[in-house]
Motif scaffolding. Structure first.
Motif, PDB file in Angstrom:
ATOM      1  N   TYR A 170     -35.254 -22.251   3.781  1.00  0.00           N
ATOM      2  CA  TYR A 170     -35.159 -21.359   2.630  1.00  0.00           C
ATOM      3  C   TYR A 170     -35.740 -19.998   2.991  1.00  0.00           C
ATOM      4  N   GLY A 171     -35.209 -18.977   2.354  1.00  0.00           N
ATOM      5  CA  GLY A 171     -35.756 -17.645   2.564  1.00  0.00           C
ATOM      6  C   GLY A 171     -35.010 -16.626   1.735  1.00  0.00           C
ATOM      7  N   THR A 172     -35.279 -15.364   2.005  1.00  0.00           N
ATOM      8  CA  THR A 172     -34.559 -14.260   1.386  1.00  0.00           C
ATOM      9  C   THR A 172     -33.499 -13.763   2.366  1.00  0.00           C
ATOM     10  N   ASP A 173     -32.613 -12.910   1.882  1.00  0.00           N
ATOM     11  CA  ASP A 173     -31.545 -12.403   2.749  1.00  0.00           C
ATOM     12  C   ASP A 173     -32.099 -11.613   3.928  1.00  0.00           C
ATOM     13  N   THR A 174     -33.206 -10.902   3.710  1.00  0.00           N
ATOM     14  CA  THR A 174     -33.730 -10.006   4.743  1.00  0.00           C
ATOM     15  C   THR A 174     -34.852 -10.611   5.568  1.00  0.00           C
ATOM     16  N   ALA A 175     -35.248 -11.850   5.272  1.00  0.00           N
ATOM     17  CA  ALA A 175     -36.360 -12.460   6.008  1.00  0.00           C
ATOM     18  C   ALA A 175     -35.981 -12.670   7.472  1.00  0.00           C
ATOM     19  N   PRO A 176     -36.869 -12.336   8.419  1.00  0.00           N
ATOM     20  CA  PRO A 176     -36.568 -12.577   9.835  1.00  0.00           C
ATOM     21  C   PRO A 176     -36.445 -14.067  10.119  1.00  0.00           C
ATOM     22  N   ARG A 177     -35.369 -14.437  10.785  1.00  0.00           N
ATOM     23  CA  ARG A 177     -35.099 -15.855  11.017  1.00  0.00           C
ATOM     24  C   ARG A 177     -35.974 -16.467  12.114  1.00  0.00           C
ATOM     25  N   ASP A 178     -36.676 -15.620  12.862  1.00  0.00           N
ATOM     26  CA  ASP A 178     -37.546 -16.146  13.915  1.00  0.00           C
ATOM     27  C   ASP A 178     -39.028 -16.134  13.532  1.00  0.00           C
ATOM     28  N   ARG A 179     -39.300 -15.854  12.249  1.00  0.00           N
ATOM     29  CA  ARG A 179     -40.672 -15.869  11.746  1.00  0.00           C
ATOM     30  C   ARG A 179     -40.775 -16.974  10.710  1.00  0.00           C
ATOM     31  N   HIS A 192     -40.587 -31.784  11.513  1.00  0.00           N
ATOM     32  CA  HIS A 192     -39.129 -31.834  11.616  1.00  0.00           C
ATOM     33  C   HIS A 192     -38.535 -30.430  11.721  1.00  0.00           C
ATOM     34  N   ALA A 193     -39.122 -29.477  11.008  1.00  0.00           N
ATOM     35  CA  ALA A 193     -38.604 -28.112  11.042  1.00  0.00           C
ATOM     36  C   ALA A 193     -38.735 -27.514  12.434  1.00  0.00           C
ATOM     37  N   LEU A 194     -39.906 -27.670  13.039  1.00  0.00           N
ATOM     38  CA  LEU A 194     -40.109 -27.132  14.382  1.00  0.00           C
ATOM     39  C   LEU A 194     -39.210 -27.832  15.408  1.00  0.00           C
ATOM     40  N   ALA A 195     -39.024 -29.141  15.221  1.00  0.00           N
ATOM     41  CA  ALA A 195     -38.146 -29.877  16.143  1.00  0.00           C
ATOM     42  C   ALA A 195     -36.717 -29.348  16.083  1.00  0.00           C
ATOM     43  N   SER A 196     -36.281 -28.902  14.899  1.00  0.00           N
ATOM     44  CA  SER A 196     -34.905 -28.405  14.760  1.00  0.00           C
ATOM     45  C   SER A 196     -34.699 -27.084  15.487  1.00  0.00           C
ATOM     46  N   LEU A 197     -35.800 -26.390  15.807  1.00  0.00           N
ATOM     47  CA  LEU A 197     -35.703 -25.074  16.453  1.00  0.00           C
ATOM     48  C   LEU A 197     -35.914 -25.153  17.958  1.00  0.00           C
ATOM     49  N   SER A 198     -35.874 -26.343  18.504  1.00  0.00           N
ATOM     50  CA  SER A 198     -36.073 -26.505  19.941  1.00  0.00           C
ATOM     51  C   SER A 198     -35.101 -25.613  20.716  1.00  0.00           C
ATOM     52  N   GLY A 199     -35.659 -24.806  21.630  1.00  0.00           N
ATOM     53  CA  GLY A 199     -34.829 -23.918  22.431  1.00  0.00           C
ATOM     54  C   GLY A 199     -34.606 -22.551  21.821  1.00  0.00           C
ATOM     55  N   ARG A 200     -35.073 -22.340  20.588  1.00  0.00           N
ATOM     56  CA  ARG A 200     -34.936 -21.041  19.932  1.00  0.00           C
ATOM     57  C   ARG A 200     -36.295 -20.347  19.888  1.00  0.00           C
ATOM     58  N   GLU A 201     -36.313 -19.057  20.088  1.00  0.00           N
ATOM     59  CA  GLU A 201     -37.553 -18.312  19.989  1.00  0.00           C
ATOM     60  C   GLU A 201     -37.984 -18.215  18.537  1.00  0.00           C
ATOM     61  N   ASN A 202     -39.258 -18.482  18.279  1.00  0.00           N
ATOM     62  CA  ASN A 202     -39.777 -18.365  16.918  1.00  0.00           C
ATOM     63  C   ASN A 202     -41.287 -18.214  16.991  1.00  0.00           C
ATOM     64  N   ALA A 203     -41.870 -17.772  15.912  1.00  0.00           N
ATOM     65  CA  ALA A 203     -43.317 -17.629  15.812  1.00  0.00           C
ATOM     66  C   ALA A 203     -43.737 -17.985  14.396  1.00  0.00           C
ATOM     67  N   ILE A 204     -44.870 -18.634  14.270  1.00  0.00           N
ATOM     68  CA  ILE A 204     -45.395 -18.972  12.952  1.00  0.00           C
ATOM     69  C   ILE A 204     -46.113 -17.753  12.394  1.00  0.00           C
ATOM     70  N   ALA A 205     -45.516 -17.163  11.372  1.00  0.00           N
ATOM     71  CA  ALA A 205     -46.077 -15.954  10.771  1.00  0.00           C
ATOM     72  C   ALA A 205     -47.231 -16.272   9.834  1.00  0.00           C
ATOM     73  N   LYS A 206     -47.189 -17.432   9.198  1.00  0.00           N
ATOM     74  CA  LYS A 206     -48.244 -17.798   8.248  1.00  0.00           C
ATOM     75  C   LYS A 206     -48.301 -19.306   8.112  1.00  0.00           C
ATOM     76  N   GLU A 207     -49.500 -19.858   8.163  1.00  0.00           N
ATOM     77  CA  GLU A 207     -49.740 -21.274   7.893  1.00  0.00           C
ATOM     78  C   GLU A 207     -50.447 -21.391   6.553  1.00  0.00           C
ATOM     79  N   CYS A 208     -50.016 -22.343   5.751  1.00  0.00           N
ATOM     80  CA  CYS A 208     -50.530 -22.456   4.382  1.00  0.00           C
ATOM     81  C   CYS A 208     -51.011 -23.878   4.104  1.00  0.00           C
ATOM     82  N   LEU A 209     -52.022 -23.968   3.258  1.00  0.00           N
ATOM     83  CA  LEU A 209     -52.535 -25.267   2.855  1.00  0.00           C
ATOM     84  C   LEU A 209     -51.815 -25.819   1.636  1.00  0.00           C
ATOM     85  N   HIS A 210     -51.195 -24.936   0.839  1.00  0.00           N
ATOM     86  CA  HIS A 210     -50.626 -25.365  -0.427  1.00  0.00           C
ATOM     87  C   HIS A 210     -49.234 -24.765  -0.629  1.00  0.00           C
TER      88      HIS A 210
END
Length: 284
Positions: A170-179, A192-210
């Protein structure tokens, strides 16, 4: 209440605030806690008055948390857990209360009908609600403290499988797909989400508790997030069809002997009717 220069926060308004954050709605919180919407509103206003800051703002069909609200919700959950744990430890034989524990993802769609079933079948029992991470819900089950527990975890010998729940980006139209905006560990959806991105460049922009923090960050366009598809898309976000598919996560329910076999069956049947394969295909 104010005591000189000291501010004391009451447990009841804090419980209402945590429910509002989970449901993104005064009405949803009111239904879950068996209170009126005006009572929930008074609780939020009381907290805002005591703390001297705004905690919620209108957003779409519901409400969103301010930055101060985000700060409070995490602390409030910790306070409520300490409070409830203390009450449980000192009153282990109290029988007039039932605890419904659920993953936050189940709050809007699945928790209200479960509470409704309890109210109809066990009207003399007070219901307490705890919305938290699935790992923490599982702890409450293992400790024999939760009377009904909704978890995004594989079923155990003491729980019942409800359905495999799709997970979408999920995201907005303008959200970077690699963040990415993700829950902190442990989290099956994150895995499961990270496993689906295997082989694609990405970075965790924010980790949340809730969940509220995840949604706020994703709506701000910081990055995209993975969520189980339980009910409609959150306000301000939509499914991103240009992202890789993600494995499903299992939804299971556990009940204690205190609710009885008939109530267990009613809860299982209701949940399966709401998120079974036919219902999920209709939402897709």
């Amino acid at each position: 209440m104010h005591t000189g220069a000291v501010t004391t926060l009451d447990i009841v308004p804090l419980r209402s605030f945590v429910a509002v954050a989970a449901f993104s709605s005064m009405r949803g919180a009111a239904d879950a806690l068996h209170l009126s919407p005006p009572a929930i509103t008074r609780h939020i206003r009381k907290l805002e008055h005591e703390l001297g800051c705004r905690l919620v703002v209108p957003e779409g069909r519901g409400i969103a948390l301010t930055s101060d609200g985000e700060e409070l919700v995490g602390r409030a959950r910790e306070l409520l857990q300490q409070h409830d744990d203390t009450v449980h430890a000192l009153t282990p034989h109290r029988t007039g209360e039932l605890l419904v524990a659920a993953t936050e993802h189940a709050a809007e769609l699945l928790v209200p009908p479960v509470i409704s079933i309890l109210s109809q079948r066990l009207p003399d029992r007070r219901v307490q609600l705890r919305l938290t991470r699935s790992a923490h819900v599982r702890d409450l089950v293992d400790d024999a403290r939760a009377d009904i527990a909704l978890m995004l975890t594989p079923p155990t010998p003491t729980s019942t499988m409800i359905a495999d729940i799709p997970v979408r980006w999920y995201g907005t139209d303008t959200a970077p797909r690699d963040r990415l905006v993700l829950f902190s560990r442990p989290c099956a959806v994150r895995h499961h989400a990270l496993a689906s991105l295997s082989g694609r460049e990405n970075a965790i922009a924010k980790e949340c508790l809730h969940l509220s923090a995840v949604l706020t960050a994703a709506r701000a366009g910081i990055g995209i997030t993975a969520l189980p598809e339980i009910g409609p898309a959150p306000d301000g976000l939509h499914v991103l069809h240009d992202m890789p598919s993600i494995s499903t996560v299992p939804l299971s329910v556990a009940t204690s002997d205190r609710v009885g076999a008939a109530t267990h069956a009613a809860v299982v049947n209701e949940l399966r009717a709401m998120v079974g394969p036919t219902r999920l295909r209709a939402l897709a």
